[in-house]
Write an enzyme that holds these catalytic residues in place. Structure first.
Site, PDB file in Angstrom:
ATOM      1  N   LYS A  87     153.910  23.909   5.920  1.00 21.77           N
ATOM      2  CA  LYS A  87     154.197  22.481   5.709  1.00 21.77           C
ATOM      3  C   LYS A  87     154.355  22.197   4.205  1.00 21.77           C
ATOM      4  O   LYS A  87     154.853  23.053   3.483  1.00 21.77           O
ATOM      5  CB  LYS A  87     153.109  21.601   6.336  1.00 21.77           C
ATOM      6  CG  LYS A  87     152.771  22.010   7.756  1.00 21.77           C
ATOM      7  CD  LYS A  87     151.960  20.977   8.489  1.00 21.77           C
ATOM      8  CE  LYS A  87     151.477  21.546   9.789  1.00 21.77           C
ATOM      9  NZ  LYS A  87     151.046  20.530  10.738  1.00 21.77           N
ATOM     10  N   HIS A 107     160.456  20.143  14.382  1.00 24.00           N
ATOM     11  CA  HIS A 107     158.989  20.018  14.371  1.00 24.00           C
ATOM     12  C   HIS A 107     158.636  18.553  14.650  1.00 24.00           C
ATOM     13  O   HIS A 107     159.339  17.643  14.222  1.00 24.00           O
ATOM     14  CB  HIS A 107     158.443  20.469  13.014  1.00 24.00           C
ATOM     15  CG  HIS A 107     156.952  20.606  13.004  1.00 24.00           C
ATOM     16  ND1 HIS A 107     156.121  19.521  12.904  1.00 24.00           N
ATOM     17  CD2 HIS A 107     156.147  21.692  13.101  1.00 24.00           C
ATOM     18  CE1 HIS A 107     154.858  19.934  12.939  1.00 24.00           C
ATOM     19  NE2 HIS A 107     154.855  21.252  13.058  1.00 24.00           N
TER      20      HIS A 107
HETATM   21  C1  PEP Z   1     152.155  23.115  13.147  1.00 25.42           C
HETATM   22  O1  PEP Z   1     152.246  22.495  12.102  1.00 25.42           O
HETATM   23  O2  PEP Z   1     153.193  23.511  13.693  1.00 25.42           O
HETATM   24  C2  PEP Z   1     150.835  23.344  13.710  1.00 25.42           C
HETATM   25  C3  PEP Z   1     150.764  23.902  14.878  1.00 25.42           C
HETATM   26  O3  PEP Z   1     149.744  22.944  12.952  1.00 25.42           O
HETATM   27  P1  PEP Z   1     148.202  23.288  13.229  1.00 25.42           P
HETATM   28  O4  PEP Z   1     148.119  24.758  13.559  1.00 25.42           O
HETATM   29  O5  PEP Z   1     147.503  22.955  11.967  1.00 25.42           O
HETATM   30  O6  PEP Z   1     147.767  22.471  14.398  1.00 25.42           O
END
Ligand code: PEP
Length: 250
Positions: free
Chosen positions: A13, A97
């Site tokens: 991210k 996403h």
């Molecule tokens: C993501 O950002 O795609 C995700 C799954 O985040 P997290 O693993 O932190 O829930």
């Protein structure tokens, strides 16, 4: 690559400065030690793609983007095209996403156009789908993700490598996860929707699970039917968290 090899993808991210490349190096060393038993990729912010690809040039882990524009170039201030990601050293890209669908209002049609752009640039798209908590509570999870698959996968994906990631929105970054039965149920529905959309040739495209995957739940999730890997957010930022998830995939 064996069909059963799981794909473990880290989504950094908007996290990571140059110093974070040490984590990528450590992850890559661990990936090498797994000798191809698991496929590993890291998707850092765009600013790190070139440097990470250089650092991992002779490594095992692939580098990916987190989004791309649907057009190859143009007057789109702040955007990055698929061709630019590939030029920087990316071989994959996460598209659709939920943070982009909710914060930037991306529609299935826009995601499909980005997938087309990714394919044209030679990138492997990872297309994300997932229901909100309200949709799950209303009993709409299967219908929502099936419709997202239908609308987000363009015809041109046939015969191309791609993955779909099932990420329940309410499980992302919350520490909450669906039960293994719920994951299995949705993954079966995603598989059916992929095959309905693209035909039997798409039967082997990996379906990743994403949403609060951690070292302590990874093994069970990865052993669930039709789970072909994991898309990992928070736990991909530190090698000490991500490496046990890679190992759980083997
Ligand atoms: C993501 O950002 O795609 C995700 C799954 O985040 P997290 O693993 O932190 O829930």
């Amino acid at each position: 690559m064996k069909q059963s090899v799981k794909m473990i993808v880290g989504n950094w991210k908007m996290h990571g400065l140059g110093g974070a490349l040490d984590q990528a190096r450590a992850i890559d060393e661990a990936a090498k030690a797994l000798n191809g038993a698991c496929r590993v990729a890291l998707c850092p912010p765009s600013t790190l793609i070139d440097r990470m690809a250089t650092v991992l040039r002779d490594g095992e882990a692939a580098v990916g983007g987190q989004d791309c524009h649907a057009k190859p170039s143009g007057a789109f201030t702040g955007s990055v095209s698929a061709e630019m990601l590939a030029d920087a050293g990316a071989t994959l890209v996460i598209l659709g996403h939920s943070e982009r669908r909710s914060a930037f209002g991306e529609t299935d049609a826009e995601v499909a156009a980005k997938v087309e752009a990714a394919i044209a640039a030679g990138l492997e798209p990872i297309v994300c789908v997932g229901e909100t908590l309200a949709q799950r509570e209303a009993g709409e999870a299967i219908a929502v993700v099936s419709a997202q698959v239908e609308g987000s996968l363009p015809d041109s994906l046939s015969e191309r490598p791609f993955a779909v990631a099932y990420e329940p929105v309410w499980a992302i970054g919350t520490g909450l996860t669906p039960t293994l039965e719920q994951i299995a149920e949705v993954h079966a529905a995603v598989r059916a929707a992929i095959v309905k959309r693209l035909g039997q040739g798409a039967r082997t495209a990996p379906i990743l699970y994403g949403g609060s995957v951690k070292p302590d739940n990874a093994r069970d999730i990865l052993a669930t039917p039709e789970v072909g890997g994991a898309l990992v957010g928070g736990a991909s930022l530190k090698a000490a968290d991500f490496i046990p998830i890679m190992k759980a995939a083997v």
